[in-house]
Design a protein around this motif. Structure first.
Motif, PDB file in Angstrom:
ATOM      1  N   SER A   1       4.957   4.428   0.440  1.00 54.14           N
ATOM      2  CA  SER A   1       4.984   2.984   0.697  1.00 54.14           C
ATOM      3  C   SER A   1       3.658   2.527   1.295  1.00 54.14           C
ATOM      4  O   SER A   1       3.114   1.492   0.918  1.00 54.14           O
ATOM      5  N   LYS A   2       3.134   3.316   2.237  1.00 53.02           N
ATOM      6  CA  LYS A   2       1.869   2.955   2.884  1.00 53.02           C
ATOM      7  C   LYS A   2       0.719   3.001   1.885  1.00 53.02           C
ATOM      8  O   LYS A   2      -0.191   2.164   1.923  1.00 53.02           O
ATOM      9  N   LYS A   3       0.744   3.983   0.991  1.00 45.56           N
ATOM     10  CA  LYS A   3      -0.306   4.091  -0.021  1.00 45.56           C
ATOM     11  C   LYS A   3      -0.281   2.881  -0.947  1.00 45.56           C
ATOM     12  O   LYS A   3      -1.327   2.288  -1.243  1.00 45.56           O
ATOM     13  N   ILE A   4       0.906   2.507  -1.392  1.00 45.98           N
ATOM     14  CA  ILE A   4       1.040   1.351  -2.283  1.00 45.98           C
ATOM     15  C   ILE A   4       0.650   0.071  -1.549  1.00 45.98           C
ATOM     16  O   ILE A   4       0.057  -0.838  -2.132  1.00 45.98           O
ATOM     17  N   ARG A   5       0.939   0.025  -0.239  1.00 44.23           N
ATOM     18  CA  ARG A   5       0.555  -1.152   0.544  1.00 44.23           C
ATOM     19  C   ARG A   5      -0.963  -1.327   0.550  1.00 44.23           C
ATOM     20  O   ARG A   5      -1.479  -2.436   0.391  1.00 44.23           O
ATOM     21  N   LYS A   6      -1.690  -0.230   0.721  1.00 45.02           N
ATOM     22  CA  LYS A   6      -3.157  -0.316   0.738  1.00 45.02           C
ATOM     23  C   LYS A   6      -3.698  -0.807  -0.599  1.00 45.02           C
ATOM     24  O   LYS A   6      -4.646  -1.597  -0.653  1.00 45.02           O
ATOM     25  N   ILE A   7      -3.082  -0.351  -1.677  1.00 46.65           N
ATOM     26  CA  ILE A   7      -3.494  -0.820  -3.006  1.00 46.65           C
ATOM     27  C   ILE A   7      -3.199  -2.310  -3.152  1.00 46.65           C
ATOM     28  O   ILE A   7      -4.017  -3.080  -3.665  1.00 46.65           O
ATOM     29  N   THR A   8      -2.036  -2.712  -2.667  1.00 44.14           N
ATOM     30  CA  THR A   8      -1.619  -4.115  -2.761  1.00 44.14           C
ATOM     31  C   THR A   8      -2.527  -5.016  -1.928  1.00 44.14           C
ATOM     32  O   THR A   8      -2.836  -6.150  -2.316  1.00 44.14           O
ATOM     33  N   GLU A   9      -2.976  -4.526  -0.770  1.00 43.90           N
ATOM     34  CA  GLU A   9      -3.878  -5.306   0.079  1.00 43.90           C
ATOM     35  C   GLU A   9      -5.195  -5.599  -0.637  1.00 43.90           C
ATOM     36  O   GLU A   9      -5.807  -6.648  -0.433  1.00 43.90           O
ATOM     37  N   GLU A  10      -5.627  -4.667  -1.479  1.00 43.43           N
ATOM     38  CA  GLU A  10      -6.858  -4.890  -2.245  1.00 43.43           C
ATOM     39  C   GLU A  10      -6.637  -5.918  -3.357  1.00 43.43           C
ATOM     40  O   GLU A  10      -7.523  -6.712  -3.666  1.00 43.43           O
ATOM     41  N   ILE A  11      -5.445  -5.905  -3.929  1.00 46.53           N
ATOM     42  CA  ILE A  11      -5.128  -6.866  -4.997  1.00 46.53           C
ATOM     43  C   ILE A  11      -4.968  -8.267  -4.431  1.00 46.53           C
ATOM     44  O   ILE A  11      -5.372  -9.261  -5.061  1.00 46.53           O
TER      45      ILE A  11
END
Length: 210
Positions: free
Chosen positions: A136-146
Motif C-alpha cells: 500500500s505504501k509503495k503504491i501510495r508513493k507512485i500515486t503521489e507522483e501521478i
C-alpha cells in the motif's frame, strides 16, 4: 478478505486514540488532516503529541485507559504497547458498536487506515486490507507522483466551474456535456497544471455565458 473502502466525514467528530507514542502520533496526524476532534489517552505522551497539544490541535488526558473513556466517541484507535490494553479497547468498542482499529493487528480492526494521498478535496485511499501494508505504501508513493501537490488547486478550480455550470441556464444534458468535455480537453493537452486548466476553463466559461 478485501475491506470495503467507505469514506466518512470526520470533521468535528470525536476520535479517541489510546496510546501516546510515535504510532499514536502518526494516526493522530492522519486524522487531523480530516479535521477530526482528537483525544489522546495515555499516562505519558511523546514530544510530537505534546507539540500538537500546545497548538490546540488535540487534547491529551494523561491517565490509563478505562471503559468510560470510550463513551460518546465516533471511532477509537488502540496504539499502546500493551496487548492487554489493546484487547480491552477492542472488546469495549465492539460491544458498543464503535469502529475500532488496533494497530498492527488486522484481526482486531473493524476499520483500517489506508495509505492516503490527499490533495485538497481529493482523497485517494490505498489498502491491501492489512495483508501487506508495505505494498500500500509503495503504491501510495507512485500515486503521489501521478497526483502532485498542485492537484489541490486543480480540484478547487474544477469545483468552482462545476458550481457555475449547475447555476447556468444550460439544460441538464448540456451541463453534463460541458463537465465531461472540460476534463477530456484538459487531460488531452498533456500539461496537467492549474495554468493549463485555467485556459481550458476560460474557453468553456464563454459557452456557459453564451
Amino acid at each position: 478478505m478485501a475491506m470495503f473502502p467507505m469514506y466518512v466525514d470526520l470533521k468535528g467528530k470525536r476520535c479517541l486514540i489510546v496510546g501516546g507514542g510515535a504510532i499514536a502520533y502518526r494516526k493522530a496526524e492522519i486524522l487531523l488532516r480530516f479535521e477530526a476532534d482528537i483525544i489522546i489517552i495515555a499516562p505519558e505522551a511523546c514530544s510530537s503529541l505534546v507539540e500538537l497539544e500546545k497548538q490546540d490541535k488535540l487534547k491529551i488526558i494523561r491517565s490509563t485507559y478505562t471503559k468510560n473513556d470510550i463513551n460518546e466517541v465516533y471511532l477509537v484507535v488502540a496504539a499502546t504497547s500493551s496487548m492487554e490494553t489493546n484487547e480491552q479497547v477492542y472488546e469495549d468498542a465492539v460491544n458498543m458498536n464503535i469502529p475500532v482499529n488496533v494497530v498492527d493487528d488486522p484481526e482486531k480492526c473493524t476499520f483500517i487506515f489506508p495509505s492516503i494521498v490527499k490533495r485538497g478535496s481529493l482523497a485517494i485511499g490505498i489498502s491491501t486490507s492489512g495483508v501487506y501494508p508495505a505494498l500500500s505504501k509503495k503504491i501510495r508513493k507512485i500515486t503521489e507522483e501521478i497526483f502532485p501537490e498542485d492537484y489541490s488547486e486543480i480540484v478547487e478550480m474544477l469545483a468552482g466551474f462545476r458550481s457555475r455550470v449547475r447555476k447556468s441556464c444550460l439544460t441538464q444534458p448540456e451541463k453534463e456535456h460541458e463537465l465531461r468535455n472540460v476534463l477530456e480537453e484538459f487531460y488531452s493537452k498533456g500539461e496537467i497544471t492549474p495554468r493549463a486548466l485555467n485556459g481550458v476553463l476560460q474557453r468553456h466559461e464563454e459557452k456557459i455565458r453564451a
